[in-house]
Design a protein around this motif. Structure first.
Motif, PDB file in Angstrom:
ATOM      1  N   ALA A  52       0.841  -1.206   0.000  1.00 58.35           N
ATOM      2  CA  ALA A  52       0.000   0.000   0.000  1.00 58.35           C
ATOM      3  C   ALA A  52       0.873   1.253   0.000  1.00 58.35           C
ATOM      4  O   ALA A  52       0.613   2.220  -0.723  1.00 58.35           O
ATOM      5  CB  ALA A  52      -0.934  -0.017   1.202  1.00 58.35           C
ATOM      6  N   GLU A  53       1.935   1.222   0.813  1.00 56.67           N
ATOM      7  CA  GLU A  53       2.837   2.374   0.921  1.00 56.67           C
ATOM      8  C   GLU A  53       3.518   2.656  -0.423  1.00 56.67           C
ATOM      9  O   GLU A  53       3.745   3.814  -0.791  1.00 56.67           O
ATOM     10  CB  GLU A  53       3.888   2.089   2.001  1.00 56.67           C
ATOM     11  CG  GLU A  53       4.955   3.169   2.194  1.00 56.67           C
ATOM     12  CD  GLU A  53       4.406   4.458   2.811  1.00 56.67           C
ATOM     13  OE1 GLU A  53       3.364   4.391   3.497  1.00 56.67           O
ATOM     14  OE2 GLU A  53       5.018   5.526   2.581  1.00 56.67           O
ATOM     15  N   ASP A  77      -4.741   7.302  -8.180  1.00 56.26           N
ATOM     16  CA  ASP A  77      -5.584   6.136  -8.364  1.00 56.26           C
ATOM     17  C   ASP A  77      -5.371   5.172  -7.198  1.00 56.26           C
ATOM     18  O   ASP A  77      -4.288   4.660  -7.000  1.00 56.26           O
ATOM     19  CB  ASP A  77      -5.190   5.472  -9.701  1.00 56.26           C
ATOM     20  CG  ASP A  77      -6.228   4.451 -10.112  1.00 56.26           C
ATOM     21  OD1 ASP A  77      -7.340   4.508  -9.555  1.00 56.26           O
ATOM     22  OD2 ASP A  77      -5.911   3.616 -10.971  1.00 56.26           O
ATOM     23  N   ARG A  78      -6.404   4.971  -6.400  1.00 59.06           N
ATOM     24  CA  ARG A  78      -6.251   4.082  -5.249  1.00 59.06           C
ATOM     25  C   ARG A  78      -5.989   2.650  -5.698  1.00 59.06           C
ATOM     26  O   ARG A  78      -6.603   2.161  -6.652  1.00 59.06           O
ATOM     27  CB  ARG A  78      -7.520   4.112  -4.390  1.00 59.06           C
ATOM     28  CG  ARG A  78      -7.329   3.523  -3.011  1.00 59.06           C
ATOM     29  CD  ARG A  78      -8.636   3.547  -2.239  1.00 59.06           C
ATOM     30  NE  ARG A  78      -9.467   2.407  -2.599  1.00 59.06           N
ATOM     31  CZ  ARG A  78      -9.483   1.254  -1.923  1.00 59.06           C
ATOM     32  NH1 ARG A  78      -8.730   1.113  -0.854  1.00 59.06           N
ATOM     33  NH2 ARG A  78     -10.265   0.267  -2.292  1.00 59.06           N
ATOM     34  N   MET A  79      -5.073   2.032  -5.025  1.00 56.77           N
ATOM     35  CA  MET A  79      -4.722   0.672  -5.376  1.00 56.77           C
ATOM     36  C   MET A  79      -5.673  -0.285  -4.653  1.00 56.77           C
ATOM     37  O   MET A  79      -5.976  -0.092  -3.477  1.00 56.77           O
ATOM     38  CB  MET A  79      -3.303   0.448  -4.873  1.00 56.77           C
ATOM     39  CG  MET A  79      -2.595  -0.714  -5.450  1.00 56.77           C
ATOM     40  SD  MET A  79      -0.996  -0.815  -4.625  1.00 56.77           S
ATOM     41  CE  MET A  79      -0.002  -1.423  -5.945  1.00 56.77           C
ATOM     42  N   THR A  80      -6.150  -1.302  -5.346  1.00 56.76           N
ATOM     43  CA  THR A  80      -7.006  -2.274  -4.674  1.00 56.76           C
ATOM     44  C   THR A  80      -6.169  -3.483  -4.267  1.00 56.76           C
ATOM     45  O   THR A  80      -5.636  -4.193  -5.116  1.00 56.76           O
ATOM     46  CB  THR A  80      -8.135  -2.754  -5.612  1.00 56.76           C
ATOM     47  OG1 THR A  80      -8.723  -1.603  -6.188  1.00 56.76           O
ATOM     48  CG2 THR A  80      -9.167  -3.542  -4.854  1.00 56.76           C
ATOM     49  N   GLN A 130      11.184  -6.670  -1.343  1.00 59.27           N
ATOM     50  CA  GLN A 130      12.346  -6.489  -2.223  1.00 59.27           C
ATOM     51  C   GLN A 130      12.135  -7.232  -3.543  1.00 59.27           C
ATOM     52  O   GLN A 130      12.434  -6.714  -4.619  1.00 59.27           O
ATOM     53  CB  GLN A 130      13.625  -6.978  -1.543  1.00 59.27           C
ATOM     54  CG  GLN A 130      14.057  -6.079  -0.387  1.00 59.27           C
ATOM     55  CD  GLN A 130      15.224  -6.667   0.412  1.00 59.27           C
ATOM     56  OE1 GLN A 130      15.637  -7.800   0.163  1.00 59.27           O
ATOM     57  NE2 GLN A 130      15.733  -5.905   1.371  1.00 59.27           N
ATOM     58  N   ILE A 131      11.601  -8.438  -3.448  1.00 62.21           N
ATOM     59  CA  ILE A 131      11.356  -9.233  -4.658  1.00 62.21           C
ATOM     60  C   ILE A 131      10.307  -8.560  -5.542  1.00 62.21           C
ATOM     61  O   ILE A 131      10.392  -8.590  -6.764  1.00 62.21           O
ATOM     62  CB  ILE A 131      10.929 -10.667  -4.276  1.00 62.21           C
ATOM     63  CG1 ILE A 131      12.127 -11.407  -3.687  1.00 62.21           C
ATOM     64  CG2 ILE A 131      10.366 -11.432  -5.468  1.00 62.21           C
ATOM     65  CD1 ILE A 131      11.764 -12.619  -2.887  1.00 62.21           C
ATOM     66  N   LEU A 132       9.329  -7.905  -4.895  1.00 55.42           N
ATOM     67  CA  LEU A 132       8.298  -7.197  -5.660  1.00 55.42           C
ATOM     68  C   LEU A 132       8.819  -5.877  -6.227  1.00 55.42           C
ATOM     69  O   LEU A 132       8.106  -5.163  -6.920  1.00 55.42           O
ATOM     70  CB  LEU A 132       7.072  -6.928  -4.776  1.00 55.42           C
ATOM     71  CG  LEU A 132       6.303  -8.162  -4.286  1.00 55.42           C
ATOM     72  CD1 LEU A 132       5.223  -7.762  -3.289  1.00 55.42           C
ATOM     73  CD2 LEU A 132       5.679  -8.915  -5.459  1.00 55.42           C
ATOM     74  N   GLY A 133      10.066  -5.542  -5.892  1.00 55.45           N
ATOM     75  CA  GLY A 133      10.686  -4.346  -6.449  1.00 55.45           C
ATOM     76  C   GLY A 133      10.318  -3.057  -5.726  1.00 55.45           C
ATOM     77  O   GLY A 133      10.429  -1.965  -6.285  1.00 55.45           O
ATOM     78  N   ILE A 134       9.889  -3.180  -4.486  1.00 58.16           N
ATOM     79  CA  ILE A 134       9.517  -1.983  -3.719  1.00 58.16           C
ATOM     80  C   ILE A 134      10.777  -1.392  -3.095  1.00 58.16           C
ATOM     81  O   ILE A 134      11.622  -2.126  -2.562  1.00 58.16           O
ATOM     82  CB  ILE A 134       8.477  -2.350  -2.637  1.00 58.16           C
ATOM     83  CG1 ILE A 134       7.212  -2.871  -3.338  1.00 58.16           C
ATOM     84  CG2 ILE A 134       8.162  -1.162  -1.735  1.00 58.16           C
ATOM     85  CD1 ILE A 134       6.194  -3.490  -2.425  1.00 58.16           C
ATOM     86  N   ASN A 135      10.933  -0.069  -3.155  1.00 59.07           N
ATOM     87  CA  ASN A 135      12.207   0.506  -2.727  1.00 59.07           C
ATOM     88  C   ASN A 135      12.331   0.643  -1.206  1.00 59.07           C
ATOM     89  O   ASN A 135      11.358   0.618  -0.460  1.00 59.07           O
ATOM     90  CB  ASN A 135      12.518   1.797  -3.491  1.00 59.07           C
ATOM     91  CG  ASN A 135      11.745   2.987  -2.940  1.00 59.07           C
ATOM     92  OD1 ASN A 135      11.576   3.138  -1.728  1.00 59.07           O
ATOM     93  ND2 ASN A 135      11.261   3.839  -3.840  1.00 59.07           N
ATOM     94  N   LYS A 136      13.597   0.781  -0.795  1.00 56.34           N
ATOM     95  CA  LYS A 136      13.986   0.798   0.614  1.00 56.34           C
ATOM     96  C   LYS A 136      13.173   1.765   1.472  1.00 56.34           C
ATOM     97  O   LYS A 136      12.721   1.422   2.556  1.00 56.34           O
ATOM     98  CB  LYS A 136      15.450   1.263   0.689  1.00 56.34           C
ATOM     99  CG  LYS A 136      16.437   0.160   0.885  1.00 56.34           C
ATOM    100  CD  LYS A 136      17.763   0.788   1.281  1.00 56.34           C
ATOM    101  CE  LYS A 136      18.876   0.241   0.428  1.00 56.34           C
ATOM    102  NZ  LYS A 136      20.060   1.059   0.351  1.00 56.34           N
ATOM    103  N   ASN A 183       9.197   3.287   5.575  1.00 55.29           N
ATOM    104  CA  ASN A 183       8.038   4.088   5.993  1.00 55.29           C
ATOM    105  C   ASN A 183       6.873   3.218   6.435  1.00 55.29           C
ATOM    106  O   ASN A 183       6.226   3.494   7.450  1.00 55.29           O
ATOM    107  CB  ASN A 183       7.549   4.971   4.841  1.00 55.29           C
ATOM    108  CG  ASN A 183       8.508   6.117   4.603  1.00 55.29           C
ATOM    109  OD1 ASN A 183       9.314   6.455   5.479  1.00 55.29           O
ATOM    110  ND2 ASN A 183       8.442   6.708   3.421  1.00 55.29           N
ATOM    111  N   ALA A 184       6.620   2.179   5.657  1.00 61.36           N
ATOM    112  CA  ALA A 184       5.476   1.316   5.976  1.00 61.36           C
ATOM    113  C   ALA A 184       5.674   0.657   7.339  1.00 61.36           C
ATOM    114  O   ALA A 184       4.742   0.566   8.136  1.00 61.36           O
ATOM    115  CB  ALA A 184       5.304   0.251   4.903  1.00 61.36           C
ATOM    116  N   LEU A 185       6.901   0.207   7.619  1.00 61.18           N
ATOM    117  CA  LEU A 185       7.144  -0.515   8.865  1.00 61.18           C
ATOM    118  C   LEU A 185       7.149   0.418  10.077  1.00 61.18           C
ATOM    119  O   LEU A 185       6.762   0.027  11.174  1.00 61.18           O
ATOM    120  CB  LEU A 185       8.455  -1.307   8.791  1.00 61.18           C
ATOM    121  CG  LEU A 185       8.486  -2.401   7.720  1.00 61.18           C
ATOM    122  CD1 LEU A 185       9.703  -3.288   7.891  1.00 61.18           C
ATOM    123  CD2 LEU A 185       7.224  -3.261   7.768  1.00 61.18           C
TER     124      LEU A 185
END
Lengths: 261, 446
Positions: free
Chosen positions: B81-82, B89-92, B284-290, B295-297
């Protein structure tokens, strides 16, 4: 001078045969012995255990195993320990075998995959597993003890616990049943018997913490162990078992088994 | 073609009906519709899950394992989500956040997020051990990203799941059906899981921290034998149950090399270290940056009942779900480390808890010091009380055990016992957790 008493319990293959709370019986016996100032030591019986060490046990306990382990254990038990255990049990050494372990004491156990595991032949019964697609015998259970004189268990004749087994056990002609099933499946869900008794050895399908809600059976085992070791009738110091009996009676009434008594 | 259209319309009708059920359940305050809408849809179309999965645009993450599923999947959901923050555009994201992890729970989550004309973006789903093969079977045609997170495998509810090795065997067989792009995020400290995913596209997480080795092995231990050859494993160190730095002297199999072994944990306790590692590695595997992960955590609050904190009448309460020996041991260790003085243990024996309560004898209650007050309750209050009684050294016992027949009495007593600055810790089984939360918050969840 008062003799100093002590006991040694042999626990069969604790790392292979301790599936679900089987340690409960060991803990209950240890505590009930220690609370009476009778030190109790537990020795694990493994593949390496010598005949001498096995003979030093005043009481023998067995629990449940997963399929692969059951096979390993069955072989070692039959080939390396069987003769000694038979001698001990014939002499009156008490034993308690719960969950899957009774299957190892009979003539044979036919596994779910159709493999025949030979047992120790202490009992005449045979156990058959009719395949993994067949329903297991699972649930809370209650029984009425018929295999032990009531005078030896404080006139308390009921037992309660939980059973979960795929195998069905059929008693042989000379096997004495341990209990009559009040609620649950028992040996096979057909003949109304639970477990079997040979001299002072109890085999039953109840799960590991069986003794926790059945303190009369725990004390019977301790008494027998002391009798065989010290040779005279032993009376154990009474303990406050209010909690144990509360849990016992609650299960009986929950199962509505009390009506049958 | 006609048949296909008919199935689609039928599925749409089921979804509509499901949405209506959710509305009704919510309006009448019966619960949040965690399983019923899915159950109805599933009866109408046994393969409705694949209908939904096809409509997930970017990727599907499945989280499986005995302990930590709910926390880990919530962590992943938050990170995903982050990663979309700032976009208009809201992500579902479909996510079964209440822990309803059987087929009906998964389908209910899809129905809840259903929007006409709008596909789903992501699905982050925790999946029950026994349901995993069924879910996997519905995924074969999926083309997007797939990550399967495998956390651990412990003995849990033998009456429901069977033996650990049986689950492992079923998993090993069923994961062969996953699409070829699937990446497996695997706890390398669990030998059984390393065997299950042998030869797959694996990324491993695990802990590298000798200071966390247990001094003494726990009683409740499975898989101490090599899953590859049956030899007894040797451990350089054990973190919990059979999780640790393992090696087989006979066949040479050993804990694999780790991709991720350290990340600041969001919640207390060993399991949450694993949960955090699993979630971060997945991200990381999904390619989400550091930064997005960080921030999410930082803003993470625990899933309900999983270390969740509540304020009740001005007093702090923390609930730590514990449903099997390994999880229970880790939880007790965690609450003791947090300085617990009063612990309410709640043991129920309903279907979601497992009918057999024998496992409490595999829990090392012996580690609780005499100074800590143990309050026992639940359907099997006396069984629990007995287990705690049999940790006592003398027959006269000690006064650190109180038993109550109702959960409410136990919680009220616990709250009365505590001093102002203290926290009351509640360690319940699953259905007891829902009950305790209801008592504490006055509101039903499921």
């Amino acid at each position: 001078m008062k003799k100093i008493l002590e006991l040694t319990v042999g626990w069969l293959y604790p790392d292979l045969m301790s599936t679900y709370g089987d340690r409960g019986n060991v803990i209950v016996l240890s505590k009930r012995s220690e609370w009476r100032s009778i030190p109790l030591s537990v020795i694990p019986i493994s593949f390496e255990t010598s005949r001498k060490d096995l003979l030093s046990c005043n009481l023998v306990l067995g629990g449940g195993a997963q399929d692969r382990e059951q096979e390993l254990v069955a072989n070692d038990l039959r080939l390396n320990k069987g003769k000694t255990l038979k001698e001990m049990f014939t002499r009156g050494i008490p034993g308690l075998f719960v969950c899957g372990s009774p299957q190892l004491l009979g003539k044979y156990y036919m596994t779910g995959d159709g493999k025949k595991l030979l047992g120790l032949g202490i009992f005449q019964f045979v156990t058959k597993h009719f395949g993994h697609d067949k329903p297991r015998c699972i649930g809370n259970t209650a029984g009425k003890v018929v295999g032990i004189p009531l005078s030896e268990i404080g006139k308390r004749e009921t037992i309660v616990g939980f059973e979960n087994h795929g195998g069905r056990t059929y008693l042989g002609q000379n096997d004495k049943p341990f209990a009559q099933v009040l609620k649950g499946y028992g040996n096979n869900g057909e003949d109304g018997y639970e477990g079997a008794v040979y001299k002072n050895v109890i085999a039953c399908y109840y799960h590991g913490p069986f003794l926790s809600k059945n303190p009369h059976i725990a004390d019977w085992l301790l008494t027998k162990a002391l009798e065989i070791k010290y040779g005279k009738i032993q009376t154990l110091t009474p303990l406050n078992d209010r909690l144990e009996w509360k849990a016992h009676m609650l299960m009986l009434s929950r199962l509505e088994a009390y009506k049958d008594i | 073609m006609v048949l296909h259209l008919l199935t689609t319309y039928f599925s749409l009708a089921l979804i509509f009906f499901g949405k209506l059920t959710i509305q009704l359940l919510t309006i009448f305050g019966i619960g949040a519709g965690g399983t019923w809408p899915g159950e109805i849809a599933l009866r109408g179309n046994p393969h409705i899950l694949s209908f939904f999965l096809r409509r997930v645009r970017s990727g599907i993450v499945l989280v499986a394992g005995t302990n930590g599923k709910t926390t880990t999947s919530k962590l992943i959901q938050r990170i995903v989500a982050e990663s979309n923050r700032g976009n208009t555009d809201r992500m579902t994201i479909v996510h079964n956040e209440t822990g309803a992890n059987l087929m009906n729970g998964l389908i209910s989550a899809f129905i809840r997020e259903w929007r006409i004309q709008k596909p789903y973006d992501f699905a982050v789903l925790e999946v029950d051990e026994a349901s995993l093969p069924h879910v996997v079977a519905e995924m074969q045609a999926y083309k997007g990203k797939v990550v399967l997170v495998l956390l651990n495998l412990f003995r849990d509810q033998l009456d429901r799941y069977g033996e650990v090795r049986m689950i492992a065997r079923i998993w090993k067989e069923s994961i062969k059906k996953l699409p070829s792009q699937t990446v497996f995020v695997v706890n390398a400290d669990d030998p059984e899981l390393v065997d299950v995913t042998h030869g797959k596209k694996n990324k491993y997480f695990g802990i590298k921290d000798p200071s966390s080795y247990l001094k003494k092995g726990e009683h409740a231990t499975d898989s101490t034998y090599c899953p590859f050859c049956g030899q007894k494993l040797t451990y350089e160190g054990i973190y919990s149950s059979h999780l640790g730095i393992w090696r087989c002297q006979k066949c040479g199999n050993t804990r694999p090399k780790l991709t991720l072994s350290a990340y600041p944990s969001v919640l207390p306790g060993l399991y949450n270290r694993y949960n955090t590692l699993a979630a971060v590695l997945t991200a990381q595997i999904l390619g989400i940056n550091k930064n997005q992960i960080k921030n999410a955590l930082e803003n993470f609050s625990p899933a309900f009942g999983r270390g969740e904190g509540l304020i009740v009448e001005g007093k702090r309460v923390k609930i730590f779900l514990a449903k099997n020996p390994a999880g229970f041991n880790a939880t007790v260790r965690t609450v003791l480390e947090l300085g617990a003085k009063n612990i309410v243990f709640l043991l129920n024996d309903r279907v979601p808890d497992g009918r057999d309560v024998s496992w409490i004898w595999d829990v090392d209650f012996e580690m609780i010091p005499d100074a800590v007050m143990c309050i026992a309750s639940g359907d099997r209050a006396y069984d629990l009380g007995l287990r705690i009684k049999y940790t006592h050294k003398s027959r006269s016992g000690i006064s650190n055990l109180k038993i109550f027949e109702t959960t409410k009495e136990a919680i009220v007593f616990g709250l009365k016992q505590m001093k102002q600055h203290e926290t009351l810790y509640i360690v319940p089984t699953y259905s007891a957790m829902l009950e305790a939360r209801k008592i504490l918050t006055g509101q039903a969840i499921l």
